[in-house]
Design a protein around this motif. Structure first.
Motif, PDB file in Angstrom:
ATOM      1  N   ASN A 172      30.768  40.990  39.006  1.00 22.20           N
ATOM      2  CA  ASN A 172      32.176  41.293  38.813  1.00 22.20           C
ATOM      3  C   ASN A 172      32.420  42.806  38.887  1.00 22.20           C
ATOM      4  O   ASN A 172      31.515  43.613  38.650  1.00 22.20           O
ATOM      5  N   VAL A 173      33.651  43.177  39.183  1.00 28.13           N
ATOM      6  CA  VAL A 173      34.054  44.596  39.262  1.00 28.13           C
ATOM      7  C   VAL A 173      33.664  45.361  37.991  1.00 28.13           C
ATOM      8  O   VAL A 173      33.080  46.447  38.057  1.00 28.13           O
ATOM      9  N   ILE A 174      33.973  44.790  36.836  1.00 28.12           N
ATOM     10  CA  ILE A 174      33.762  45.525  35.584  1.00 28.12           C
ATOM     11  C   ILE A 174      32.266  45.673  35.291  1.00 28.12           C
ATOM     12  O   ILE A 174      31.825  46.714  34.797  1.00 28.12           O
ATOM     13  N   SER A 175      31.481  44.638  35.609  1.00 30.76           N
ATOM     14  CA  SER A 175      30.028  44.753  35.430  1.00 30.76           C
ATOM     15  C   SER A 175      29.507  45.937  36.242  1.00 30.76           C
ATOM     16  O   SER A 175      28.773  46.786  35.730  1.00 30.76           O
ATOM     17  N   LEU A 176      29.881  45.995  37.523  1.00 33.32           N
ATOM     18  CA  LEU A 176      29.383  47.056  38.404  1.00 33.32           C
ATOM     19  C   LEU A 176      29.921  48.422  37.985  1.00 33.32           C
ATOM     20  O   LEU A 176      29.199  49.417  38.014  1.00 33.32           O
ATOM     21  N   ARG A 198      41.799  44.925  38.658  1.00 30.78           N
ATOM     22  CA  ARG A 198      42.871  45.574  39.416  1.00 30.78           C
ATOM     23  C   ARG A 198      43.076  47.010  38.941  1.00 30.78           C
ATOM     24  O   ARG A 198      43.103  47.959  39.739  1.00 30.78           O
ATOM     25  N   MET A 199      43.167  47.191  37.617  1.00 29.51           N
ATOM     26  CA  MET A 199      43.411  48.527  37.073  1.00 29.51           C
ATOM     27  C   MET A 199      42.276  49.492  37.391  1.00 29.51           C
ATOM     28  O   MET A 199      42.504  50.675  37.645  1.00 29.51           O
ATOM     29  N   LEU A 200      41.051  48.973  37.359  1.00 27.49           N
ATOM     30  CA  LEU A 200      39.893  49.827  37.644  1.00 27.49           C
ATOM     31  C   LEU A 200      39.895  50.233  39.123  1.00 27.49           C
ATOM     32  O   LEU A 200      39.694  51.410  39.447  1.00 27.49           O
ATOM     33  N   MET A 201      40.176  49.280  39.997  1.00 26.12           N
ATOM     34  CA  MET A 201      40.152  49.588  41.436  1.00 26.12           C
ATOM     35  C   MET A 201      41.305  50.503  41.823  1.00 26.12           C
ATOM     36  O   MET A 201      41.179  51.312  42.741  1.00 26.12           O
ATOM     37  N   GLU A 202      42.421  50.399  41.112  1.00 28.91           N
ATOM     38  CA  GLU A 202      43.554  51.276  41.406  1.00 28.91           C
ATOM     39  C   GLU A 202      43.444  52.611  40.679  1.00 28.91           C
ATOM     40  O   GLU A 202      43.999  53.610  41.117  1.00 28.91           O
ATOM     41  N   GLY A 203      42.712  52.623  39.558  1.00 32.20           N
ATOM     42  CA  GLY A 203      42.696  53.815  38.717  1.00 32.20           C
ATOM     43  C   GLY A 203      41.415  54.637  38.773  1.00 32.20           C
ATOM     44  O   GLY A 203      41.438  55.828  38.433  1.00 32.20           O
ATOM     45  N   SER A 240      43.901  38.838  47.990  1.00 32.91           N
ATOM     46  CA  SER A 240      45.039  39.321  48.779  1.00 32.91           C
ATOM     47  C   SER A 240      46.267  39.576  47.905  1.00 32.91           C
ATOM     48  O   SER A 240      47.192  40.262  48.323  1.00 32.91           O
ATOM     49  N   GLU A 241      46.254  39.046  46.677  1.00 34.29           N
ATOM     50  CA  GLU A 241      47.397  39.243  45.784  1.00 34.29           C
ATOM     51  C   GLU A 241      47.455  40.673  45.240  1.00 34.29           C
ATOM     52  O   GLU A 241      48.394  41.028  44.525  1.00 34.29           O
ATOM     53  N   TYR A 242      46.447  41.490  45.557  1.00 35.86           N
ATOM     54  CA  TYR A 242      46.365  42.857  45.044  1.00 35.86           C
ATOM     55  C   TYR A 242      46.488  43.897  46.165  1.00 35.86           C
ATOM     56  O   TYR A 242      45.542  44.641  46.440  1.00 35.86           O
ATOM     57  N   PRO A 243      47.638  43.998  46.825  1.00 36.08           N
ATOM     58  CA  PRO A 243      47.740  44.936  47.952  1.00 36.08           C
ATOM     59  C   PRO A 243      47.485  46.395  47.553  1.00 36.08           C
ATOM     60  O   PRO A 243      46.896  47.149  48.338  1.00 36.08           O
ATOM     61  N   ASP A 244      47.890  46.782  46.355  1.00 31.58           N
ATOM     62  CA  ASP A 244      47.688  48.184  45.945  1.00 31.58           C
ATOM     63  C   ASP A 244      46.204  48.479  45.750  1.00 31.58           C
ATOM     64  O   ASP A 244      45.714  49.539  46.139  1.00 31.58           O
ATOM     65  N   ALA A 245      45.493  47.554  45.135  1.00 32.11           N
ATOM     66  CA  ALA A 245      44.057  47.751  44.922  1.00 32.11           C
ATOM     67  C   ALA A 245      43.327  47.810  46.260  1.00 32.11           C
ATOM     68  O   ALA A 245      42.410  48.622  46.440  1.00 32.11           O
ATOM     69  N   ILE A 246      43.748  46.975  47.212  1.00 36.00           N
ATOM     70  CA  ILE A 246      43.130  46.993  48.542  1.00 36.00           C
ATOM     71  C   ILE A 246      43.309  48.371  49.172  1.00 36.00           C
ATOM     72  O   ILE A 246      42.359  48.971  49.684  1.00 36.00           O
ATOM     73  N   PRO A 287      38.562  53.934  41.513  1.00 36.54           N
ATOM     74  CA  PRO A 287      37.809  53.130  42.486  1.00 36.54           C
ATOM     75  C   PRO A 287      36.425  53.689  42.790  1.00 36.54           C
ATOM     76  O   PRO A 287      35.512  52.930  43.117  1.00 36.54           O
ATOM     77  N   ILE A 288      36.278  55.003  42.669  1.00 38.00           N
ATOM     78  CA  ILE A 288      34.969  55.587  43.012  1.00 38.00           C
ATOM     79  C   ILE A 288      33.911  55.132  42.009  1.00 38.00           C
ATOM     80  O   ILE A 288      32.731  55.015  42.338  1.00 38.00           O
ATOM     81  N   CYS A 289      34.317  54.835  40.797  1.00 34.35           N
ATOM     82  CA  CYS A 289      33.394  54.328  39.779  1.00 34.35           C
ATOM     83  C   CYS A 289      32.787  52.996  40.220  1.00 34.35           C
ATOM     84  O   CYS A 289      31.587  52.763  40.049  1.00 34.35           O
ATOM     85  N   LEU A 290      33.610  52.137  40.815  1.00 31.47           N
ATOM     86  CA  LEU A 290      33.090  50.866  41.329  1.00 31.47           C
ATOM     87  C   LEU A 290      32.117  51.123  42.481  1.00 31.47           C
ATOM     88  O   LEU A 290      31.044  50.509  42.552  1.00 31.47           O
ATOM     89  N   ILE A 291      32.493  52.058  43.342  1.00 33.86           N
ATOM     90  CA  ILE A 291      31.617  52.386  44.472  1.00 33.86           C
ATOM     91  C   ILE A 291      30.266  52.902  43.955  1.00 33.86           C
ATOM     92  O   ILE A 291      29.205  52.466  44.413  1.00 33.86           O
ATOM     93  N   GLU A 292      30.320  53.795  42.970  1.00 34.32           N
ATOM     94  CA  GLU A 292      29.076  54.335  42.398  1.00 34.32           C
ATOM     95  C   GLU A 292      28.216  53.209  41.817  1.00 34.32           C
ATOM     96  O   GLU A 292      27.009  53.167  42.030  1.00 34.32           O
ATOM     97  N   GLY A 293      28.848  52.296  41.105  1.00 39.20           N
ATOM     98  CA  GLY A 293      28.116  51.169  40.525  1.00 39.20           C
ATOM     99  C   GLY A 293      27.438  50.312  41.582  1.00 39.20           C
ATOM    100  O   GLY A 293      26.301  49.865  41.413  1.00 39.20           O
ATOM    101  N   MET A 294      28.146  50.102  42.686  1.00 30.37           N
ATOM    102  CA  MET A 294      27.565  49.288  43.767  1.00 30.37           C
ATOM    103  C   MET A 294      26.393  50.011  44.431  1.00 30.37           C
ATOM    104  O   MET A 294      25.396  49.380  44.783  1.00 30.37           O
TER     105      MET A 294
END
Lengths: 508, 155
Positions: free
Chosen positions: A302-306, A186-191, A218-224, A193-200
């Motif tokens: 997982n998010v952190i792996s990517l 959650r913190m990575l996607m909110e803080g 769905s429990e993470y509306p801010d991250a979405i 997010p482009i890093c996750l995109i780059e990893g993918m």
């Protein structure tokens, strides 16, 4: 005046938006122009909302801020009652090795320019000059293992997908972070997010996949919201699209929102859910790497792996591999939660002892009472007791101590905790969240709740039954939900037999 | 809303989202966003659009906790029951809410103001106990604060 107030969901849940409104009000009343940045969280949740003001010396922190503290930011900030000094110099920050979380809390998460200025896209640029096999080799050599919990070597998984022949391959990011005590995704996607995109994108280049999905709970509306906006920005800038950065192959990402099923964090039920089916676990083989989403070769990470892949590509496998302990290479974002004085995210090389984490970094319990137990690795993780505090944080080390590190969530409980109740909760949770495919999990969890109730009622003979049931669930379940629920149950029973009846009876 | 109006709206949602791979969840989410629940009349429309049986669509709806087959109260209050929140007193928070609303989990208060749902982790584990009111997260909610929040919701 440049001011940072986190957009992180934890900061907002603690009142960050009201603080922002007060800052803007106060600035307008004083006729001061404010450049406001909604950054990610630095991870010091006990200080949230943590406001930072840019000064000549650096970014000075104030926290935890309330609306009443805002006016003071416009006076002599050195004497502000909530002044913390330079944030980068705080012991919590200085003690960390922030590789995956290097930019989280520092940059504006939705500024691609700041992302690049802080080292972003360097990994992707390097990857664009490499073959898929070279990228896979780099990730394999880094020693990166799946941060979702299973700890499977990321490079080995990627090699399988690279070697598979298919017209279409997929990268699926597992952002269904359902484990209690975990919030790194959650913190990575909110803080950042482009890093996750780059990893993918790098993963796509590595294995020859052109399409990526993020399965986000769905429990993470801010991250979405933040990740959706980041994907739009990346697409507009050509990081995603028909040609990655103008000359690479195609890669694009779609965000899919979950629907409240914990079991969809398990990769095969996630794939079923993504396909629009009931989130029921699939038997393996076939591996998702060969027959995954839509039956095609699929990397599920997982998010952190990517999000760790960009720094590995940017700085090289050896740089990353040199951190860590034993077969646990690199860093791990520890999530310190529950009854602790200092809770939050702390990224460090593997190898810290559990005791250092709980007593030193987390500062013991928030209630000031003695620590009774620490659950590591989410609701399927074992309870550890202070006698095991010398266990070093690593995959094999925790396995050897009868537990698991999972997604590295650490939940601390004080001595008022009812451990029989926690064991019962583990079974109840498994019963609620079981997908129903296999009998040991579907039926076993229900019988587990009943058996623990019998123990509570004084029927000590039921302890042997519970032990037997846990063995069946562990050995007979299709996935980790039924298979690992015995971890919290049996560790509670092993460490606190007096709460399950007499010590004598528990030993039988 | 009349049956025809529901069918027309659902058909439109299906047409807009049917192009993706595995579009059933996004379609159901859009339908629920529109109506607040998944109306029974929507199922045959979705099934026809995706070439599924009505039973398959119903099976997906019933599998996921997020989908509701009847409308919720005016506010949905979700209280985290997971371990980190329990370590900070979430059980007392939940008990206070159930007592104030006089409902069990998934129940709606008699005046229709609040539906109470359990949730297993909001990712706010370092500022527990956490609750979510209509999509807005609130941290460190003890029993007293919970009661205050419910009063604000008109319970």
């Amino acid at each position: 005046m440049k001011v940072y107030v986190p957009r992180d969901a934890a900061a907002r849940a603690l009142g960050a938006d009201a603080v922002v409104a007060a800052i803007l009000r106060e600035a307008a009343a004083r006729g001061i122009a404010v450049e406001l940045v909604r950054n990610g969280s630095r991870g010091m949740v006990w200080l949230e909302p943590l406001v930072e003001v840019q000064t000549a010396a650096g970014r000075t922190g104030f926290g935890p801020m309330t609306v009443a503290d805002v006016a003071g930011l416009f006076g002599d900030i050195a004497t502000h009652p909530k002044a913390l000094g330079l944030v980068a110099e705080l012991p919590w920050m200085k003690r960390q090795t922030r590789l995956t979380f290097a930019r989280v809390g520092v940059t504006d998460p939705l500024s691609l320019a700041e992302y690049e200025a802080q080292g972003g896209l360097a990994g992707l640029r390097r990857a664009l000059g490499m073959t898929g096999a070279q990228i896979v080799a780099e990730v394999t050599e880094s020693g990166l293992r799946g941060r979702g919990g299973a700890g499977f070597p990321t490079g080995v998984k990627w090699a399988t997908v690279l070697g598979a022949q298919a017209a279409q391959k997929y990268i699926v990011c597992n952002a269904d972070e359902g484990d209690s005590g975990t919030f790194a995704d959650r913190m990575l996607m909110e803080g950042d997010p482009i890093c996750l995109i780059e990893g993918m994108v790098i993963a796509g280049l590595a294995v020859g996949a052109t399409r990526g999905y993020v399965y986000l709970r769905s429990e993470y509306p801010d991250a979405i919201a933040t990740l959706t906006e980041a994907v739009r920005i990346a697409r507009a800038a050509g990081v995603l699209g028909a040609q990655v950065l103008g000359h690479g192959p195609a890669f694009d990402i779609e965000i899919r929102v979950g629907a409240g099923a914990y079991v969809c964090g398990e990769e095969t039920s996630l794939l079923n859910s993504l396909e629009g089916k009931r989130g029921v676990v699939r038997a393996k083989p076939p591996l998702p790497a060969l027959e995954g989403f839509m039956g095609k070769p699929t990397v599920v990470n997982n998010v952190i792996s990517l999000a760790t892949v960009p720094v590995i590509l940017a700085r090289g496998a050896a740089f990353y591999r040199d951190f860590g302990l034993g077969r646990s290479r690199g860093t791990i974002p520890l999530q310190i939660a529950g009854n602790v004085q200092f809770g939050g995210l702390f990224e460090a090389a593997f190898g810290l002892s559990l005791g250092e984490i709980v007593n030193d970094i987390a500062g013991g319990t928030a209630t000031g009472r003695p620590v009774k137990a620490v659950q590591v690795g989410g609701p399927l993780g074992a309870y550890f007791v202070p006698a095991q505090f010398d266990t070093p944080f690593g995959y094999e080390e925790f396995d050897g101590a009868g537990g698991l590190i999972g997604h590295a969530g650490i939940v601390v409980f004080d001595d008022s905790t009812d451990m029989l109740g926690m064991a019962r909760f583990a079974m109840e949770f498994c019963a609620v969240e079981s997908c129903g495919k296999c009998t040991p999990c579907r039926i076993g969890a229900v019988r587990g709740v009943e058996t623990i109730d019998r123990i509570r009622a004084g029927e000590a003979g039921a302890i042997a039954l519970l032990t037997d049931l846990c063995e069946t669930m562990r050995d007979g379940s299709l996935c980790a939900l039924g298979g690992f629920t015995p971890y919290p149950v049996m560790s509670a029973l092993t460490h606190f037999p007096e709460e399950f009846g007499t010590r004598q009876e528990a030993a039988e | 809303m009349s049956q025809t109006a529901v069918e027309t709206t659902v058909s439109g949602i299906c047409a807009a989202l049917d192009g993706g791979e595995g579009p059933l969840l996004p379609i159901l989410q859009a339908v629920q966003a529109e109506f607040g629940h998944i109306p029974q009349q929507a199922l045959p429309v979705i099934a026809a659009a995706l070439n599924l049986s009505r039973a398959e669509v119903q099976g997906v709806v019933s599998f996921y906790h997020d989908f509701r087959e009847v409308p919720a109260g005016r506010h949905v209050v979700r209280i985290c029951r997971a371990e980190a929140c329990q370590a900070m007193g979430a059980t007392a928070t939940a008990a206070a809410a159930q007592a104030r609303l006089d409902v069990d989990w998934h129940g709606t208060s008699a005046n229709g103001a609040v539906t109470l749902e359990p949730v297993y982790c909001l990712g706010l584990c370092a500022c527990a106990p956490a609750v979510m009111v209509d999509g807005r997260a609130i941290a460190r909610v003890d029993a007293e604060r919970m009661t205050h929040i419910l009063t604000e919701c008109g319970a």
